[in-house]
Design a protein around this motif. Structure first.
Motif, PDB file in Angstrom:
ATOM      1  N   SER A 214     134.862  46.821  15.487  1.00  0.00           N
ATOM      2  CA  SER A 214     135.427  47.895  14.662  1.00  0.00           C
ATOM      3  C   SER A 214     136.950  47.848  14.662  1.00  0.00           C
ATOM      4  N   HIS A 278     123.741  47.773   9.183  1.00  0.00           N
ATOM      5  CA  HIS A 278     124.595  48.940   8.935  1.00  0.00           C
ATOM      6  C   HIS A 278     126.027  48.534   8.677  1.00  0.00           C
ATOM      7  N   TYR A 279     126.480  47.513   9.400  1.00  0.00           N
ATOM      8  CA  TYR A 279     127.854  47.042   9.223  1.00  0.00           C
ATOM      9  C   TYR A 279     128.073  46.578   7.789  1.00  0.00           C
ATOM     10  N   ASN A 281     126.235  47.315   5.176  1.00  0.00           N
ATOM     11  CA  ASN A 281     126.121  48.429   4.235  1.00  0.00           C
ATOM     12  C   ASN A 281     127.409  49.227   4.157  1.00  0.00           C
ATOM     13  N   LEU A 282     128.081  49.389   5.319  1.00  0.00           N
ATOM     14  CA  LEU A 282     129.350  50.120   5.329  1.00  0.00           C
ATOM     15  C   LEU A 282     130.372  49.418   4.431  1.00  0.00           C
ATOM     16  N   ILE A 285     129.468  49.919   0.805  1.00  0.00           N
ATOM     17  CA  ILE A 285     129.785  51.258   0.286  1.00  0.00           C
ATOM     18  C   ILE A 285     131.277  51.404   0.059  1.00  0.00           C
ATOM     19  N   LEU A 286     132.093  50.906   1.030  1.00  0.00           N
ATOM     20  CA  LEU A 286     133.545  50.986   0.848  1.00  0.00           C
ATOM     21  C   LEU A 286     133.969  50.187  -0.391  1.00  0.00           C
TER      22      LEU A 286
END
Lengths: 499, 112
Positions: A214, A278-279, A281-282, A285-286
Motif C-alpha cells: 500500500s 481486491h487490490y 478491483n481498487l 475503480i480508481l
C-alpha cells in the motif's frame, strides 16, 4: 548489448557538457542536446532488432559485480517491457528536442534548459532499464527533481506556484516509496528486484507485505496522478514550457508511475487477479472514477494547455482500467495506450507551444477572437486529437478497442459502455479547441517554423504508420512481448537470475 | 521498538506540518522532518545491539557487525534530500520576490 548503460550515461554526459561548452558558443548546447537525443533514438531502435537475439532479456552487471550466486552489485535488466518504455521515451524526447531548438528563443537561459532536459531523459531511461530497487528510487528522484525545476523554468508567478505545489506533493510520494524500500530491505536483506521476488515467493504474505504494497501504491499513484491524487497535475503540466509539458504528460508520469507499478506489482510481488482480486478491483475503480470525473472537469476548461492536462488524467484512468482488468486484452490495451498516448498527447502539447508563440495567450476565448489563421497547426492538432480519442486508422484506436474487449471478457458490460461513451466525450472536448481556435478564421496565414514542422510531421507520421501497421508490426513485435513479461509475472525473477 | 515509534511520530508531525501550515517555509520544514524520519528509519534497520562499525579488521574471532548497506543508502538519500530541499527553498524565495508574501492563502493565481 553491452551498450545498455549508455541510455543513462549519454544524457548525463550531455547534461554536464552543456554548461561548459555553452561558454564557448551558446548554440552549442542545442547541438549537444539534439545529437544526444538522436543517438538515443538510434540506440533504442537498434535494440528492437538486437533484443530477440539475446532471448528477450539482457542483464548488465554494473562494474562486473556478479549476479550469481548472490547479487552483489547493481544490475540493469532490459526486457521487452523496458524496450517499449525506452522506445516511447526516446521517440518523444527526440521530437521535443528538435522542437525546443526554436522554441527556446522565448527564453534566455538556453543551456540551463538543455542541462535539465537531458537530466530528465537520463532519469526516465534509467527508471525503465534498472533492475535494482534503490537505483530505481535514485533515477525517479533524478527525473523528478529536474522536472520540478523545469516546471518553474519561466519563473513567472504562476510557474513558481505550480512548481512549489508539485514539488511538495511529488516529494511526499517519493519519500513514501523510499519508506517502502526501507521496509522491503528490512524484510529481504536485498535490493535486487529479482532476488526480492524470489524471497517473497517463499514467505507467507502477511500484514507487513500488504503494508509495503500500500505504501508503494500510494507513492506511485501520486507520481502517476490518478484520481484522487491528481490535483497537482493540471497546474504543473500547464505551466511548464511546451516541450516539457509534452514530455511530462506524454511519458514522464507513465514511466514514473505506471511502468514502475507494472514492474513491481506483477514481476516483483507476483500479484495477479487470482491471488489479490481486491487490490486490482481498487485500481479498476480508481481508474473508472478518474475517467468519469476528470472528463466532466475537462469539458469546462477554458485554457488550451489546462484542458490537455486534465485530459491526461482521464487517459491515465484508461491505463489503470487496463491494469485493473489485468487479463490479456486489458494489459495489451494499457501498454498500447502508454505508447499511443505518449505520441499523440506529446503532439498536442507541442502545438500548444506554437499557438502560444503566435498568439501570446492560451485562453480559448481570446484565441477565438484572434485574427490569424493557423491551418497547419489546426490540421496537426486535429489528427492528434482524433488519435487520442480513438478514431481508426490512427494508433489511438487500438488501445480503446482492446480495453473494451477486456471489459467484455470479464463480463463487465457496463464498464465497456462507459469506456466507449467517455471515449466519444474525449473527442468532444478535444475538438472544442479545433472548433474555437482553428476553424472559420480570418486574417493572414502564420508562417510555420521548419524545425517545429519537422517534429510535428515526425509525430503525425508515427501515429499514422503505427496505426496502419498495428497488427502487422507493432503488436506482434513489441506489445505482445511486453505483455508477456507482465503476464508471466514472478517468472521474471528466475529468468533474470538464470542469465 | 521505541526508536521506530519515534520515527513514525516524526513522520506524522511532518505530514501534519505540510497539510496544515500556511507559510511556505514552514511547509519546507515539514518536508524536511518527513525526510529525516524516513532516513532515520532506514538507518535504524541496519542497527544491531552491541555490534561494531562495519570496517574490516584482521581479527581472529568472529565479530558482530552492523549492516553497512542501509548506511550507504541513507547517505545517498540525504544527498537527494539536500537537492530537493535546496530547490524547494529557492522556489520559495522566488515566490516571495514575486508575491511579497509567503502565505499560501494569498498565492493562488492558478484556479480550477
Amino acid at each position: 548489448m553491452n551498450y545498455l548503460p549508455l541510455f543513462t550515461a549519454l544524457p548525463l554526459l550531455g547534461a554536464f557538457l552543456t554548461p561548459l561548452l555553452s561558454k564557448i558558443w551558446e548554440r552549442l548546447s542545442d547541438i549537444i542536446g539534439s545529437i544526444i537525443t538522436t543517438f538515443l533514438l538510434i540506440l533504442s531502435i537498434y535494440s528492437i532488432f538486437l533484443l530477440p537475439i539475446f532471448g528477450d532479456l539482457y542483464v548488465y552487471e554494473i562494474g562486473k559485480w556478479p549476479i550469481r550466486p548472490i547479487p552483489l552489485g547493481i544490475v540493469f535488466t532490459f526486457d521487452s517491457l523496458s524496450l517499449l518504455m525506452v522506445l516511447a521515451i526516446n521517440l518523444l524526447s527526440f521530437a521535443c528536442a528538435v522542437y525546443s531548438i526554436n522554441y527556446l528563443d522565448n527564453y534566455t537561459a538556453r543551456w540551463k534548459f538543455w542541462t535539465l532536459f537531458l537530466l530528465l531523459i537520463a532519469g526516465l531511461n534509467g527508471v525503465a532499464i534498472t533492475g535494482d530497487l534503490f537505483n530505481l528510487f535514485v533515477f525517479i528522484e533524478i527525473s523528478a527533481i529536474s522536472s520540478y525545476a523545469l516546471v518553474a523554468f519561466g519563473v513567472e508567478k504562476e510557474d513558481l506556484e505550480a512548481s512549489f505545489k508539485y514539488q511538495v506533493i511529488g516529494e511526499v510520494g517519493g519519500l513514501t516509496i523510499l519508506l517502502a524500500i526501507a521496509l522491503i530491505y528490512a524484510k529481504t536483506s536485498t535490493l535486487n528486484m529479482a532476488d526480492i521476488a524470489n524471497t517473497f515467493l517463499n514467505e507467507n504474505k502477511g500484514t507487513l507485505f500488504w503494508f509495503i504494497i500500500s505504501l508503494l501504491t500510494f507513492g506511485f499513484l501520486i507520481k502517476s496522478a490518478l484520481f484522487p491524487f491528481h490535483f497537482w497535475l493540471p497546474d504543473a503540466h500547464s505551466q511548464a514550457p511546451a516541450p516539457i509539458s509534452a514530455i511530462l504528460s506524454g511519458i514522464f508520469i507513465k514511466t514514473l508511475g505506471v511502468y514502475t507499478l507494472f514492474r513491481l506489482i506483477f514481476n516483483v510481488f507476483g500479484l495477479n487477479r487470482n491471488n489479490a482480486p481486491h487490490y486490482f478491483n481498487l485500481l479498476l475503480i480508481l481508474g473508472i472514477l478518474s475517467i468519469i470525473i476528470t472528463s466532466f472537469i475537462t469539458l469546462k476548461q477554458e485554457n488550451y494547455k489546462r484542458l490537455l492536462a486534465y485530459s491526461t488524467i482521464s487517459q491515465i484512468g484508461y491505463i489503470f482500467v487496463g491494469l485493473g482488468l489485468s487479463n490479456f486484452f486489458g494489459i495489451i490495451g494499457a501498454l498500447t495506450l502508454i505508447f499511443a498516448h505518449a505520441l499523440s498527447k506529446g503532439l498536442l502539447f507541442l502545438t500548444a507551444g506554437s499557438v502560444e508563440r503566435e498568439a501570446g495567450t492560451l485562453d480559448i476565448n481570446e484565441l477565438t477572437l484572434l485574427k490569424k489563421r493557423m491551418s497547419f497547426y489546426g490540421l496537426v492538432y486535429t489528427l492528434g486529437a482524433l488519435s487520442l480519442a480513438g478514431i481508426p486508422p490512427f494508433l489511438g484506436f487500438f488501445p480503446k478497442l482492446f480495453l473494451i474487449l477486456g471489459a467484455i471478457k470479464e463480463k463487465m458490460l457496463g464498464l465497456a459502455i462507459i469506456l466507449g461513451i467517455f471515449s466519444i466525450l474525449t473527442l468532444a472536448y478535444l475538438l472544442k479547441i479545433t472548433n474555437k481556435v482553428f476553424t472559420n478564421k480570418e486574417g493572414e496565414e502564420v508562417k510555420e517554423n521548419s524545425l517545429s514542422a519537422i517534429s510535428f510531421l515526425f509525430l503525425v507520421f508515427l501515429i499514422f504508420i503505427f496505426g496502419i501497421f498495428y497488427f502487422n508490426y507493432l503488436q506482434p513485435n513489441l506489445i505482445n512481448k511486453a505483455s508477456e513479461v507482465v503476464i508471466r509475472g514472478i517468472e521474471y525473477a528466475r529468468l533474470v537470475l538464470m542469465k | 521498538m521505541v526508536p521506530y515509534l519515534c520515527c513514525i511520530i516524526l513522520f506524522l508531525i511532518g505530514i501534519y506540518a505540510i497539510l496544515t501550515k500556511r507559510n511556505l517555509i514552514k511547509i519546507a520544514i515539514g518536508f524536511c522532518l518527513l525526510e529525516y524520519a524516513v532516513n532515520l528509519f532506514f538507518a535504524l534497520i541496519g542497527y544491531k545491539k552491541d555490534a561494531l562499525a562495519p570496517i574490516y579488521t584482521n581479527v581472529s574471532q568472529s565479530k558482530n557487525f552492523v549492516d553497512p548497506i542501509p548506511q550507504a543508502l541513507v547517505l545517498t538519500a540525504i544527498v537527494i534530500g539536500l537537492g530537493t530541499t535546496a530547490l524547494l527553498l529557492s522556489v520559495a524565495v522566488r515566490i516571495y520576490e514575486k508575491y511579497k508574501t509567503l502565505d499560501i492563502k494569498e498565492i493562488k493565481r492558478l484556479k480550477e
